[in-house]
Write a protein that holds these residues in place. Structure first.
Motif, short mmCIF file in Angstrom:
data_model
loop_
_atom_site.label_atom_id
_atom_site.label_comp_id
_atom_site.label_asym_id
_atom_site.label_seq_id
_atom_site.Cartn_x
_atom_site.Cartn_y
_atom_site.Cartn_z
N LYS A 65 41.21 44.02 42.95
CA LYS A 65 40.27 43.15 42.24
C LYS A 65 40.30 43.44 40.74
CE LYS A 65 37.07 42.33 46.06
NZ LYS A 65 35.69 42.50 46.57
N LEU A 66 40.45 44.73 40.40
CA LEU A 66 40.55 45.07 38.98
C LEU A 66 41.78 44.44 38.36
CD1 LEU A 66 39.45 46.84 36.62
CD2 LEU A 66 40.96 48.65 37.44
N ALA A 67 42.91 44.60 39.03
CA ALA A 67 44.17 44.03 38.51
C ALA A 67 44.10 42.52 38.43
CB ALA A 67 45.33 44.46 39.41
N CYS A 68 43.56 41.91 39.47
CA CYS A 68 43.46 40.45 39.53
C CYS A 68 42.59 39.91 38.41
CB CYS A 68 42.92 40.03 40.90
SG CYS A 68 42.57 38.28 41.07
N LYS A 69 41.42 40.52 38.23
CA LYS A 69 40.49 40.03 37.21
C LYS A 69 41.08 40.17 35.80
CE LYS A 69 36.48 42.09 36.38
NZ LYS A 69 35.07 42.53 36.51
N TYR A 70 41.76 41.29 35.56
CA TYR A 70 42.39 41.48 34.25
C TYR A 70 43.57 40.52 34.06
CZ TYR A 70 39.87 45.43 32.28
OH TYR A 70 38.92 46.21 31.70
N PHE B 24 49.26 45.70 31.50
CA PHE B 24 48.10 44.86 31.74
C PHE B 24 47.33 45.31 32.98
CE2 PHE B 24 48.97 42.16 28.39
CZ PHE B 24 50.31 41.85 28.38
N LEU B 25 47.36 46.61 33.25
CA LEU B 25 46.68 47.26 34.36
C LEU B 25 47.31 46.96 35.71
CD1 LEU B 25 42.89 47.04 33.46
CD2 LEU B 25 44.46 48.91 33.14
N HIS C 117 44.02 37.55 35.16
CA HIS C 117 43.65 36.16 34.93
C HIS C 117 42.49 36.01 33.94
CE1 HIS C 117 46.46 35.12 37.99
NE2 HIS C 117 45.85 35.89 38.87
N GLY C 118 42.14 37.10 33.26
CA GLY C 118 41.09 37.02 32.26
C GLY C 118 41.45 37.78 31.01
N LYS C 119 41.17 39.08 31.01
CA LYS C 119 41.33 39.89 29.80
C LYS C 119 42.78 40.03 29.38
CE LYS C 119 37.04 42.51 29.99
NZ LYS C 119 36.41 43.84 29.91
N ASP C 120 43.71 40.02 30.34
CA ASP C 120 45.12 40.12 29.95
C ASP C 120 45.54 38.93 29.10
OD1 ASP C 120 45.41 42.51 31.15
OD2 ASP C 120 46.80 41.88 32.70
N VAL C 121 45.09 37.73 29.49
CA VAL C 121 45.44 36.52 28.74
C VAL C 121 44.79 36.57 27.36
CG1 VAL C 121 45.27 34.01 28.68
CG2 VAL C 121 45.71 35.18 30.86
N ASN C 122 43.48 36.89 27.33
CA ASN C 122 42.76 36.95 26.06
C ASN C 122 43.27 38.09 25.19
OD1 ASN C 122 41.15 34.81 26.91
ND2 ASN C 122 39.63 36.15 27.81
N GLY C 123 43.54 39.24 25.83
CA GLY C 123 43.99 40.40 25.08
C GLY C 123 45.34 40.19 24.43
N GLU D 281 36.38 36.52 38.70
CA GLU D 281 35.93 37.54 39.66
C GLU D 281 35.69 36.90 41.03
OE1 GLU D 281 32.51 41.03 40.04
OE2 GLU D 281 32.62 39.75 38.27
N GLU D 282 35.09 35.71 41.05
CA GLU D 282 34.87 35.01 42.32
C GLU D 282 36.22 34.69 42.98
OE1 GLU D 282 32.51 31.57 41.61
OE2 GLU D 282 30.93 32.66 40.56
N PHE D 283 37.17 34.24 42.18
CA PHE D 283 38.49 33.93 42.72
C PHE D 283 39.14 35.17 43.31
CE2 PHE D 283 43.03 34.32 41.71
CZ PHE D 283 43.56 33.31 42.51
N CYS D 284 39.06 36.31 42.61
CA CYS D 284 39.69 37.54 43.08
C CYS D 284 39.03 38.05 44.36
CB CYS D 284 39.66 38.60 41.98
SG CYS D 284 40.68 38.18 40.54
N ASP D 285 37.70 37.94 44.45
CA ASP D 285 37.02 38.33 45.69
C ASP D 285 37.52 37.49 46.86
OD1 ASP D 285 35.53 40.20 44.38
OD2 ASP D 285 33.75 38.95 44.15
#
Length: 449
Positions: free
Chosen positions: A90-95, A23-24, A97-103, A414-418
């Motif tokens: 930020k890439l790892a965090c966003k994936y 998951f990156l 909590h977003g795309k990893d769950v959906n993916g 993304e805001e959360f990860c920033d």
């Protein structure tokens, strides 16, 4: 210096390796790794402020002078490393909590390990596990880092108790504030998930409203992939075997209605018809006799009622009572005679079919088989001609994507990860001269509004 550089590069390699996993990246690995990277920040600053350490190293090194990095080169290198870590985190965090769950949900739909109506619950479960991991990580980081920080104070200040105590106090304060801020980020993440689930529910309405028949189309990233998936699914549904299966299902829905019509037709054949007419005549005669006898009995009872009640000499209510009894008697007679007539007809039908020697059953089977062959032939022709077009009408990709486009908004993950990166980055700040932690943290506001 070489040892510290090699250790920092090894640390960066660990972060990169974790980031390129399934998951990156695992957010928690990146988070704990970034806190350990504070030594890199300190080295970078020492490159500007403490050049004597570099000079001292030069004096004892056998490496040629031009091979030793200058303070500005050290600063530039670690600035780039800092930027690299920020991008990867930020890439790892966003994936995560977003795309990893959906993916993960999309993959399970593709493999039919998850039904479309189970996706929301699956996402909630995954997100709950992520929240638990983050809360646990906050505690682990503080438990590990605070002790190392305080040990570092002792190692640097030795018997300078006043400076050592001040450093120790800064460690405690920095990690107490970090822990509170980290727990606050966990609360922020919970709000992020609430927003994402709400967005997912809205997207689900777009999916089911315009393409409910093909959930696998939803999981594709762009129009071309969606169109390709739809064409693939429709091709599967329009094979000769698939068309035949559809027609067989249609026949099963219609066969009971066909049987009634065919049975009626076969029963009209000469031998069976003559038999049934004879049985019906007998049953009709029986019902007429039943009604006649019954009505006679009712009349006798009526006359007996009037006589016993002396209706001509007493109140009118006595006559009304006898009238009511007669009416009820006639109704009961009619119901009984009709039931007997129906039973006689059914018994006569069975007797005629048995006497027919199976010709009725044979007639039914032959006509039913022909009706099935005719229906299947017509059905296959009709479906084959319009199958692909009808299939694609079940999923309007342009309408679905237009609906999804109207839902687009800023990425709360993304805001959360920033915001989380700033927390981790600031919490690793150290005084470049003393090596003591810098207590810069203030209570952080929510990243989700």
């Amino acid at each position: 210096l070489k040892l510290r550089v090699s250790c920092s590069f090894a640390h960066s390699a660990v972060v990169l390796s974790a980031s390129m996993s399934l998951f990156l990246a695992r957010l928690l690995v990146a988070m704990s790794a970034l806190l350990q990277a504070s030594s890199a920040g300190r080295l970078r600053r020492e490159g500007n402020i403490r050049p004597r350490s570099v000079a001292a190293f030069t004096a004892v090194s056998e490496t040629p002078e031009n091979d030793i990095a200058t303070p500005s080169e050290i600063k530039e290198k670690w600035d780039k490393m800092d930027e690299f870590l920020e991008i990867m985190f930020k890439l790892a965090c966003k994936y995560k909590h977003g795309k990893d769950v959906n993916g993960l949900a999309a993959e399970k739909i593709q493999t039919q390990a998850l039904a479309p109506d189970e996706v929301q619950d699956f996402k909630k479960k995954t997100q709950a596990e992520n929240l638990q991991q983050l809360n646990e990580a906050c505690g682990r980081i503080v438990a590990s880092g605070k002790g190392k920080c305080r040990q570092g104070c002792g190692a640097r200040w030795h018997d300078k108790m006043e400076d050592r105590a001040a450093c120790d106090k800064k460690c405690v304060g920095a990690y107490d504030k970090f822990e509170a801020s980290c727990k606050g980020q966990a609360e922020n993440l919970e709000k992020v998930y609430e927003v994402k689930l709400g967005q997912a529910a809205a997207r689900k309405q777009c999916y089911e409203g315009h393409c409910s028949a093909f959930p696998t189309v939803w999981t594709k990233e762009d129009d071309a992939a969606m169109t390709g998936e739809l064409e693939s699914r429709c091709a599967e549904q329009c094979t000769s075997d698939a068309v035949e299966t559809k027609c067989e299902r249609k026949w099963l829905l219609e066969v009971d209605f066909k049987k009634d019509s065919i049975t009626s037709t076969c029963a009209g054949q000469a031998e069976v018809k003559a038999c049934m007419e004879g049985k019906k005549g007998t049953a009709d005669g029986a019902i007429e006799k039943c009604k006649s006898d019954g009505k006679g009995t009712c009349n006798d009872q009526f006359e007996e009622c009037k006589s016993a009640g002396r209706t001509g000499e007493t109140f009118k209510e006595a006559q009304a009572f006898c009238d009511s009894r007669k009416k009820m008697c006639e109704t009961q007679v009619t119901d009984r005679c009709l039931a007997e007539h129906k039973a006689d007809l059914e018994a006569g039908r069975k007797a005629c079919e048995e006497a027919d020697g199976g010709s009725l059953v044979k007639c039914q089977e032959e006509k039913l088989a022909k009706a099935q062959d005719d229906m299947m032939a017509t059905c296959k022709t009709d479906i084959a001609q319009s199958c692909d077009e009808d299939c694609k009408k079940k999923c309007s990709i342009p309408k679905m994507n237009n609906c999804l486009g109207n839902l687009k908004s800023g990425d709360v993950a993304e805001e959360f990860c920033d915001d989380f990166w700033k927390l981790l980055h600031e919490s690793s700040e150290v005084d470049p001269v003393t090596g003591d932690p810098i207590v810069l943290l203030t209570p952080r506001a929510s990243a989700v509004h």
